[in-house]
Design an enzyme around this catalytic site. Sequence first.
Site, mmCIF file in Angstrom:
data_model
loop_
_atom_site.group_PDB
_atom_site.id
_atom_site.type_symbol
_atom_site.label_atom_id
_atom_site.label_comp_id
_atom_site.label_asym_id
_atom_site.label_seq_id
_atom_site.Cartn_x
_atom_site.Cartn_y
_atom_site.Cartn_z
ATOM 1 N N SER A 142 1.374 -6.820 -8.398
ATOM 2 C CA SER A 142 1.501 -5.882 -7.418
ATOM 3 C C SER A 142 2.576 -6.190 -6.485
ATOM 4 C CB SER A 142 0.050 -6.166 -6.593
ATOM 5 O OG SER A 142 -0.174 -5.028 -5.525
ATOM 6 N N ARG B 61 4.027 -1.688 8.129
ATOM 7 C CA ARG B 61 2.899 -0.771 8.125
ATOM 8 C C ARG B 61 2.646 0.090 9.344
ATOM 9 N NH1 ARG B 61 3.774 -1.117 3.363
ATOM 10 N NH2 ARG B 61 2.296 -2.482 1.944
ATOM 11 N N ASP C 111 -0.790 2.376 -8.257
ATOM 12 C CA ASP C 111 -1.989 2.869 -7.249
ATOM 13 C C ASP C 111 -1.899 4.268 -6.766
ATOM 14 O OD1 ASP C 111 -2.680 0.358 -7.927
ATOM 15 O OD2 ASP C 111 -3.097 -0.465 -5.792
ATOM 16 N N ASP D 242 -3.735 -4.268 4.418
ATOM 17 C CA ASP D 242 -2.843 -3.167 4.622
ATOM 18 C C ASP D 242 -3.931 -2.047 5.165
ATOM 19 O OD1 ASP D 242 -0.519 -4.153 4.462
ATOM 20 O OD2 ASP D 242 -0.169 -3.831 2.262
#
Length: 404
Positions: free
Chosen positions: A179, A96, A16, A125
């Site tokens: 992923s 995060r 990505d 996210d």
Amino acid sequence: MANINKVVLAYSGGLDTSIILKWLQDQYQCEVVTFTADIGQGEELEPARAKAQALGVKEIYIEDLREEFVGEYVFPLFRANTVYEGEYLLGTSIARPLIAKRLVEIANRTGADAIAHGATGKGNDQVRFELGAYALKPDIKVIAPWREWDLTSREKLLAYAEQHNIPIERKRGNQSPYSMDANLLHISYEGGPLEDPWQEPEEEMWRWSVSPERAPDKHLILELEFAQGDIVAIDGTPMKPARVLSYLNKVAGANGIGRLDLVENRYVGMKSRGCYETPGGTVMLKAHRAIESLTLDREVAHLKDELMPRYASLVYNGYWWSPERKLLQELIDSSQSHVNGKVRLKLYKGNVIVTGRYSATNSLFDANIATFEEDEGAYNQKDAEGFIKLNALRLRIAAQLQSR
């Protein structure tokens, strides 16, 4: 979004974000600064640097944040015994807020107009990154390509990568790769065969752990030492936070511990299926609850358990920098001043078994009171009669009313 001259991109070097880097350059005609956080993914770092350089990036930030990540984010999480929806140890969620903080700090340092991330418009996210960024820099601009472009599937992303000569590792024939997200606390897997909740995960997918069936036939004994709720030594050897987690990941994974296959409720409203490996975290949670069972007051322990689901939701949903999470953290941390001592564990074929707990200074367990033998007057058993009758009073009144 107009007037964007420089963007700081949260860059992993994966599918990505490699495509996003090129897309930002073409779509916004802007300079891109890449930021890669070393929070335990290890081998991904230098390929990320090489890819960024190949795409013309001049400012590349690759920072070792492992100690900060474990000491200031993971350890506070485990002081609260945090579990989301009864199973998930929040390995992705807890990384995060640290990444968001550094994105904002690098944007300030480089004079960037915006930050960008590779989170999809379907996931959690995007919320976590952006809530964190806005909490720390209210006027920051955020670019989320997944909410703008038309590359809406893994197949389209792979085609874009081939068109622009962007190398993608772990390509599996015509199939999309999983992923994945990795840090010192866990590695996660989504997509591909996992999109069918009935489909069993492929054994070859798992990276950090052996299956319980293939784990050693001999158990492993560990002794963990706690100080104010944090592990500070293993088997008598003092360790810093990152080393604690790295060591536990290694030995627990080798004993088949830490795998999870979960269908969870995302904050954006959908259910998703993911698989997680959290070997060290699984051991930490079991051990921390064991030392708390010895050192925490009953009502304090129960209050923590009542607050934990709320705390877990705040972390999962991206509210790490919120005033309510900080308030809860202060309460949780204050409860840990007496959580000192040792826990002995047995690791065996996917199981974490507590075999002992000890605190020289803070144990609330009194053998003279709890014993089934002669207690020499430490506890008057006759006192229990009045205790029971007083607690039964409302029940007796209600029963008498019903009988009339």
